[in-house]
Design a protein around this motif. Structure first.
Motif, PDB file in Angstrom:
ATOM      1  N   UNK A 270       5.077 -61.543  -8.200  1.00  0.00           N
ATOM      2  CA  UNK A 270       4.631 -62.292  -7.041  1.00  0.00           C
ATOM      3  C   UNK A 270       5.832 -63.039  -6.465  1.00  0.00           C
ATOM      4  N   UNK A 271       5.979 -62.994  -5.156  1.00  0.00           N
ATOM      5  CA  UNK A 271       7.096 -63.686  -4.508  1.00  0.00           C
ATOM      6  C   UNK A 271       6.817 -65.190  -4.421  1.00  0.00           C
ATOM      7  N   UNK A 272       7.866 -65.931  -4.208  1.00  0.00           N
ATOM      8  CA  UNK A 272       7.725 -67.381  -4.053  1.00  0.00           C
ATOM      9  C   UNK A 272       6.846 -67.697  -2.849  1.00  0.00           C
ATOM     10  N   UNK A 273       7.086 -66.985  -1.749  1.00  0.00           N
ATOM     11  CA  UNK A 273       6.303 -67.218  -0.531  1.00  0.00           C
ATOM     12  C   UNK A 273       4.825 -66.947  -0.770  1.00  0.00           C
ATOM     13  N   UNK A 274       4.515 -65.874  -1.515  1.00  0.00           N
ATOM     14  CA  UNK A 274       3.124 -65.530  -1.809  1.00  0.00           C
ATOM     15  C   UNK A 274       2.479 -66.605  -2.683  1.00  0.00           C
ATOM     16  N   UNK A 275       3.224 -67.104  -3.664  1.00  0.00           N
ATOM     17  CA  UNK A 275       2.679 -68.141  -4.548  1.00  0.00           C
ATOM     18  C   UNK A 275       2.425 -69.431  -3.789  1.00  0.00           C
ATOM     19  N   UNK A 276       3.350 -69.808  -2.905  1.00  0.00           N
ATOM     20  CA  UNK A 276       3.138 -71.015  -2.094  1.00  0.00           C
ATOM     21  C   UNK A 276       1.910 -70.837  -1.207  1.00  0.00           C
ATOM     22  N   UNK A 277       1.753 -69.659  -0.605  1.00  0.00           N
ATOM     23  CA  UNK A 277       0.589 -69.389   0.239  1.00  0.00           C
ATOM     24  C   UNK A 277      -0.698 -69.471  -0.585  1.00  0.00           C
ATOM     25  N   UNK A 278      -0.657 -68.932  -1.801  1.00  0.00           N
ATOM     26  CA  UNK A 278      -1.821 -68.984  -2.689  1.00  0.00           C
ATOM     27  C   UNK A 278      -2.212 -70.425  -2.998  1.00  0.00           C
ATOM     28  N   UNK A 279      -1.221 -71.292  -3.114  1.00  0.00           N
ATOM     29  CA  UNK A 279      -1.465 -72.710  -3.388  1.00  0.00           C
ATOM     30  C   UNK A 279      -1.818 -73.500  -2.133  1.00  0.00           C
ATOM     31  N   UNK A 280      -1.723 -72.857  -0.969  1.00  0.00           N
ATOM     32  CA  UNK A 280      -2.012 -73.542   0.287  1.00  0.00           C
ATOM     33  C   UNK A 280      -0.884 -74.431   0.761  1.00  0.00           C
ATOM     34  N   UNK A 281       0.342 -74.136   0.315  1.00  0.00           N
ATOM     35  CA  UNK A 281       1.503 -74.953   0.672  1.00  0.00           C
ATOM     36  C   UNK A 281       2.243 -74.297   1.823  1.00  0.00           C
ATOM     37  N   UNK A 282       2.436 -75.043   2.888  1.00  0.00           N
ATOM     38  CA  UNK A 282       3.236 -74.602   4.020  1.00  0.00           C
ATOM     39  C   UNK A 282       4.488 -75.462   4.055  1.00  0.00           C
ATOM     40  N   UNK A 283       5.648 -74.816   4.035  1.00  0.00           N
ATOM     41  CA  UNK A 283       6.893 -75.584   4.073  1.00  0.00           C
ATOM     42  C   UNK A 283       7.127 -76.123   5.472  1.00  0.00           C
ATOM     43  N   UNK A 284       7.429 -77.416   5.588  1.00  0.00           N
ATOM     44  CA  UNK A 284       7.667 -78.010   6.900  1.00  0.00           C
ATOM     45  C   UNK A 284       9.050 -77.635   7.426  1.00  0.00           C
ATOM     46  N   UNK A 285       9.246 -77.852   8.709  1.00  0.00           N
ATOM     47  CA  UNK A 285      10.582 -77.715   9.290  1.00  0.00           C
ATOM     48  C   UNK A 285      11.417 -78.849   8.721  1.00  0.00           C
ATOM     49  N   UNK A 286      12.609 -78.520   8.252  1.00  0.00           N
ATOM     50  CA  UNK A 286      13.465 -79.531   7.635  1.00  0.00           C
ATOM     51  C   UNK A 286      13.876 -80.586   8.661  1.00  0.00           C
ATOM     52  N   UNK A 287      13.647 -81.832   8.325  1.00  0.00           N
ATOM     53  CA  UNK A 287      14.046 -82.938   9.192  1.00  0.00           C
ATOM     54  C   UNK A 287      15.567 -83.048   9.215  1.00  0.00           C
ATOM     55  N   UNK A 288      16.089 -83.560  10.301  1.00  0.00           N
ATOM     56  CA  UNK A 288      17.532 -83.765  10.406  1.00  0.00           C
ATOM     57  C   UNK A 288      17.967 -84.832   9.404  1.00  0.00           C
ATOM     58  N   UNK A 289      19.140 -84.640   8.840  1.00  0.00           N
ATOM     59  CA  UNK A 289      19.684 -85.603   7.885  1.00  0.00           C
ATOM     60  C   UNK A 289      19.887 -86.949   8.563  1.00  0.00           C
ATOM     61  N   UNK A 290      19.571 -88.023   7.846  1.00  0.00           N
ATOM     62  CA  UNK A 290      19.710 -89.373   8.397  1.00  0.00           C
ATOM     63  C   UNK A 290      21.052 -90.000   8.056  1.00  0.00           C
ATOM     64  N   UNK A 291      21.923 -89.227   7.464  1.00  0.00           N
ATOM     65  CA  UNK A 291      23.241 -89.723   7.091  1.00  0.00           C
ATOM     66  C   UNK A 291      24.214 -88.566   7.031  1.00  0.00           C
ATOM     67  N   UNK A 292      25.366 -88.838   6.460  1.00  0.00           N
ATOM     68  CA  UNK A 292      26.391 -87.807   6.345  1.00  0.00           C
ATOM     69  C   UNK A 292      26.253 -87.168   4.963  1.00  0.00           C
TER      70      UNK A 292
END
Length: 78
Positions: free
Chosen positions: A1-23
């Protein structure tokens, strides 16, 4: 099973990564390891359950905040 499939099975959607608040870089891959930095429990630009565990933040809220931070760390690796 792929990581993406397992996350989907768990109902987890990865968010768009927020911009870094520092360097810093949110994630750096070195061989088969990934180092993450600055991953907070934020959702839609706001911290989920801010405060201290046991002092206004319940165990369940702390668990949810930890889960959100972990999902944000996974999104940084994409």
């Amino acid at each position: 099973m792929s990581i993406e499939a397992r996350l989907a099975e768990l109902g987890v959607t990865l968010p768009v990564q927020a911009a870094a608040l520092g360097i810093y870089r949110p994630a750096v891959r070195s061989g088969n390891l990934v180092y993450v930095s600055g991953q907070l429990p934020t959702r839609e630009g706001a911290v989920v359950h801010p405060g201290l565990l046991g002092a206004g933040v319940s165990i369940e809220q702390g668990q949810e905040a930890a889960q959100v931070a972990a999902i944000n760390a996974l999104a940084a690796v994409q």
